[in-house]
Motif scaffolding. Structure first.
Motif, PDB file in Angstrom:
ATOM      1  N   SER A  17      -1.281   0.661  82.616  1.00 57.27           N
ATOM      2  CA  SER A  17      -1.297   0.346  84.054  1.00 57.27           C
ATOM      3  C   SER A  17      -2.064   1.408  84.850  1.00 57.27           C
ATOM      4  O   SER A  17      -2.940   1.095  85.656  1.00 57.27           O
ATOM      5  CB  SER A  17       0.157   0.226  84.545  1.00 57.27           C
TER       6      SER A  17
ATOM      7  N   THR B 144      -4.352   3.640  83.866  1.00 57.84           N
ATOM      8  CA  THR B 144      -5.787   3.754  83.572  1.00 57.84           C
ATOM      9  C   THR B 144      -6.554   2.501  84.008  1.00 57.84           C
ATOM     10  O   THR B 144      -7.727   2.589  84.343  1.00 57.84           O
ATOM     11  CB  THR B 144      -6.014   4.000  82.064  1.00 57.84           C
ATOM     12  N   THR B 145      -5.884   1.367  84.023  1.00 59.28           N
ATOM     13  CA  THR B 145      -6.564   0.124  84.403  1.00 59.28           C
ATOM     14  C   THR B 145      -6.561  -0.063  85.921  1.00 59.28           C
ATOM     15  O   THR B 145      -7.575  -0.424  86.508  1.00 59.28           O
ATOM     16  CB  THR B 145      -5.861  -1.087  83.740  1.00 59.28           C
ATOM     17  N   GLU B 146      -5.431   0.199  86.549  1.00 59.99           N
ATOM     18  CA  GLU B 146      -5.274  -0.130  87.970  1.00 59.99           C
ATOM     19  C   GLU B 146      -5.703   1.018  88.881  1.00 59.99           C
ATOM     20  O   GLU B 146      -5.962   0.811  90.067  1.00 59.99           O
ATOM     21  CB  GLU B 146      -3.822  -0.532  88.247  1.00 59.99           C
ATOM     22  N   VAL B 147      -5.732   2.241  88.341  1.00 58.92           N
ATOM     23  CA  VAL B 147      -6.194   3.387  89.141  1.00 58.92           C
ATOM     24  C   VAL B 147      -7.468   3.964  88.533  1.00 58.92           C
ATOM     25  O   VAL B 147      -8.480   4.108  89.206  1.00 58.92           O
ATOM     26  CB  VAL B 147      -5.113   4.475  89.250  1.00 58.92           C
ATOM     27  N   GLY B 148      -7.443   4.275  87.261  1.00 53.63           N
ATOM     28  CA  GLY B 148      -8.628   4.858  86.627  1.00 53.63           C
ATOM     29  C   GLY B 148      -8.810   6.310  87.037  1.00 53.63           C
ATOM     30  O   GLY B 148      -7.831   7.061  87.158  1.00 53.63           O
TER      31      GLY B 148
ATOM     32  N   PHE C  70      -9.457  -3.383  91.339  1.00 59.50           N
ATOM     33  CA  PHE C  70      -9.163  -1.987  91.004  1.00 59.50           C
ATOM     34  C   PHE C  70     -10.474  -1.224  90.902  1.00 59.50           C
ATOM     35  O   PHE C  70     -11.089  -1.188  89.832  1.00 59.50           O
ATOM     36  CB  PHE C  70      -8.393  -1.910  89.679  1.00 59.50           C
TER      37      PHE C  70
ATOM     38  N   GLN D 266     -13.370   0.998  90.067  1.00 61.55           N
ATOM     39  CA  GLN D 266     -13.621   1.985  88.999  1.00 61.55           C
ATOM     40  C   GLN D 266     -15.086   1.927  88.626  1.00 61.55           C
ATOM     41  O   GLN D 266     -15.646   0.839  88.524  1.00 61.55           O
ATOM     42  CB  GLN D 266     -12.849   1.618  87.721  1.00 61.55           C
TER      43      GLN D 266
ATOM     44  N   ARG E 271      -5.115  -9.764  84.188  1.00 63.04           N
ATOM     45  CA  ARG E 271      -4.126  -9.746  85.259  1.00 63.04           C
ATOM     46  C   ARG E 271      -4.244 -10.953  86.181  1.00 63.04           C
ATOM     47  O   ARG E 271      -3.394 -11.175  87.043  1.00 63.04           O
ATOM     48  CB  ARG E 271      -4.248  -8.444  86.051  1.00 63.04           C
TER      49      ARG E 271
END
Ligand SMILES: [Zn+2]
Ligand SMILES: [Zn+2]
Ligand SMILES: [Zn+2]
Ligand SMILES: [Zn+2]
Lengths: 461, 461
Positions: free
Chosen positions: A44, A46-50, B101, B103, B227
């Motif tokens: 979560s 690394t994917t949603e914030v990075g 998200f 990135q 997602r």
């Protein structure tokens, strides 16, 4: 001090874990080990914030993610505490050998580096095997040159040996008249990823641009230099200091049933460098500690003391979160039953060491018997709890060192390659299980582990 | 045809290698195996030239390097033959997920890609498991979107299966109204390196930008898409076609003592992609074949026929060097005693197959007995000699397939990580020893291997 020690000292008469507690600890170990929660939390993050470099837009997103995730996981209390620091921004970064054999290099600016002039900066390289060799060199060998520190990290044990070249090399080089510095990356991989990391300028010394090249590039540049002709490098770096920024330590607590004001402190640092998504440094530590506490809560296992998970702000650029935590909680050191951070990758944990008063050592031994089946060795009683908790230990906090296996950590850390696909569920699950067992047993322990000025005095360097 | 076959056919009465020849072959094998020449040649090419994409400044430097190196190595004849092709230039390249998200992604343009508009191009992603799945999709699922082909290469055997998505994906997507295409890199690594490689636009179909993302990034994007919310990507690519360019096949020859106009043809391709220094693709092949021929020469072992080493121009963007060689030497196919290119990495060679007339098979068997101690298995009699020599085989050239172990090849190839530090002397030395034994025995053979129209007819697909 008076408060906490008094509360716990009532229990010194029965200073062993009960058979029931030992059974519960073993159950936690086995159940947590096959639970993927830490893996999912890290997915979560690394994917949603990075990327979430301190002071970047990702920093604020990470703080919001952490608060929401603690709430979603059902922590009893969730709050944040401000952490202020100077911020820095990476710009464009390019480097190329211009003579005798023109080739682009893959480099990255070190954190805090100044920029080159807008048109770039070109000079001959002068190579040194280490910071020490640079410090012994005469200034006229260095003046007007770009210093190249070619100090290779042979294994993860070398970090302390090699990293001073990164942090202090620029000022050492500038003192001798160098116009810039490029170092061989502080990392154990053989890939084309430069490793960033923080550096510092000494007061009163000229500030010159500082960058790292990948190990592959350093090998190549060394081969060129060996040919004996001057090797000329052009650097073009657009980094800049950007003022100050306030981020937050984000904290989630599982409240204790009998001694709620005493707490076990676990955590990791929420910030990462900007190049990767901070899976191994230190999303893993955040996920391991969040999962460890949630696991206990979810299964209705009520610890006597509280378990507090701190996700520290800005570790990377100078341990700002750890320092802010100490400043805000200095008076309550004795309330810390035990502190242990996770900031050395995805696990597994290979050793458990402690830093507790002598009376508590039999309890540590009991804790170890629960962890031994996970392949964890016993350590000494001079544990280091991790970078953000190091000053708490100096201030007298009882500490545990749950040593993470760092075989891949310095391959990946501070590079674009620090991403979630490197994480193996079996490794991170073992680490989360270890932290869960540790947190619960320390929270449940029939004895205060001794945090306070007396314990601080027993610390060995 | 008449000429070559006639010359060799005189020797058919004694169509086995003599005991002395077998001993010499074994001596070559053992001596070459512990010789580091191929390793040193590759060190020189990657250090002194580095990236050498066809049509780039590195292309001309590589040609100059190759001529000089052949001369330095004492080849009897050194010359070059022109190869013209359309050239292409990489520009800036950036990509970022802008929602949900944000990135950055690590991507690289595919060779021949057009640029995005100057301000970049933003659209939602639509994911397909393969080119085939894209081709079956209705246009209204694709229109206005950026196609994401998420076809994972599981092992080096998958290259042929996965690469059509790279080469033909853009036109397939554009036909259905897509505005760009990004593919999962065609590569077996789990690092943050996008793999470039050539793509083609079909005539009459809109030309849309085409890029690859690293396997790590593809994993991450796939997690986002799972997602369920639209995932929006911004692409900013500055690539461009840059007209036409003339490079060269660079050729070095060791002249035969008895049949100098017949020759054994070995080689690799001199061009690389621009991102790395082309150590494994295909500096290794150049070094292996140069070293193999030089080793024979240096030790005064005189072959009957010539040994010709061709370093082909621009393999990467469409086999231009191989096609030019065939066009220039079409009439002399029967003069080719045997052809074998090296373009699958650093070795070791694991199998030897042949494509020769039936009468020569006992000689192939003898050749294999010399190579078996290197761990080389016998193959069939339908060998493919390598990409730049494939059309020679179609035209009837007797061919050998000296299969290189490709375990790391598709981890590295077409990425920045294709650099010299990945090369292991023991591996490349074995390959050079194999090519040396092959080249000498084929050059020495008491029988013509059958190159000509009759042999072409025996070819199986
Ligand atoms: Zn860290
Ligand atoms: Zn770090
Ligand atoms: Zn190739
Ligand atoms: Zn290639």
């Amino acid at each position: 001090m008076a408060f906490a020690a008094a509360a716990s000292d009532k229990t010194t008469t029965a200073s062993v874990f009960t058979e029931k507690e030992m059974q519960t600890a073993a159950w936690i170990r086995d159940a947590a080990r096959s639970d993927n929660l830490s893996y999912k939390i890290l997915e979560s993050l690394t994917t949603e914030v990075g990327p979430r470099m301190a002071g970047s837009p990702g920093d604020a997103r990470a703080v919001a993610w952490a608060e929401a995730k603690f709430r979603e996981l059902g922590f009893d209390k969730v709050w944040k505490e401000p952490v202020s620091f100077p911020s820095w921004k990476r710009g464009h970064e390019k480097a190329e050998i211009v003579a005798p054999f023109p080739q682009p290099l893959l480099i990255t600016a070190l954190g805090n580096s100044v920029a080159t002039p807008a048109e770039g900066l070109t000079a001959d390289l002068v190579e040194f095997a280490s910071l020490k060799e640079l410090s012994l060199a005469p200034a006229d060998k260095v003046r007007g040159k770009i210093v190249f520190i070619n100090h290779k990290m042979q294994s993860s044990n070398d970090y302390g040996l090699v990293v001073p070249g990164r942090s202090a090399g620029a000022s050492e080089a500038a003192r001798k008249g160098a116009v810039a510095i490029v170092i061989r990356s502080v990392g154990t991989d053989s890939h084309r990823f430069p490793h960033t990391g923080v550096m510092r300028y000494e007061d009163g010394v000229a500030q010159i641009p500082a960058a790292a090249m990948s190990n592959s590039d350093a090998d190549m540049v060394a081969r060129m230099i060996k040919r004996g002709k001057p090797v000329s490098l052009k650097l073009d770096i657009g980094a800049a200091a950007t003022g100050s920024y306030t981020s937050y330590n984000v904290i989630g607590e599982i409240t204790g049933s009998e001694l709620p004001n005493e707490y076990v402190l676990i955590g990791g640092h929420l910030d990462s460098w900007d190049l990767g998504t901070g899976a191994i440094d230190d999303g893993a530590g955040c996920a391991i500690s969040m999962a460890a506490a949630e696991f206990i809560k979810r299964n209705g296992i009520k610890p006597k003391r509280s378990i507090r998970v701190v996700l520290f702000a800005n570790e990377e650029q100078g341990l700002f979160g750890g320092k802010a935590y100490l400043a805000a909680h200095q008076a309550q050191i004795p309330q810390i039953q035990a502190a242990a951070e996770a900031d050395l990758g995805q696990g597994p944990v290979t050793k458990m060491s402690s830093f507790v008063r002598t009376e508590a050592l039999p309890l540590v031994k009991q804790m170890h018997t629960v962890l031994a089946p996970l392949g964890i060795e016993p350590g000494d009683n001079n544990a280091f709890p991790g970078p953000d908790m190091g000053d708490l230990r100096v201030a007298g906090a009882a500490s545990f060192g749950l040593s993470l296996k760092a075989d891949d950590y310095f391959d990946l850390h501070h590079t674009p390659d620090d991403t979630f696909d490197k994480i193996e569920p079996a490794r991170i699950n073992q680490a989360a299980a270890t932290y869960a067992v540790f947190a619960w047993m320390a929270a449940q322990a029939p004895l205060h582990f001794g945090s306070g000025p007396e314990l601080a005095k027993t610390m060995k360097k």
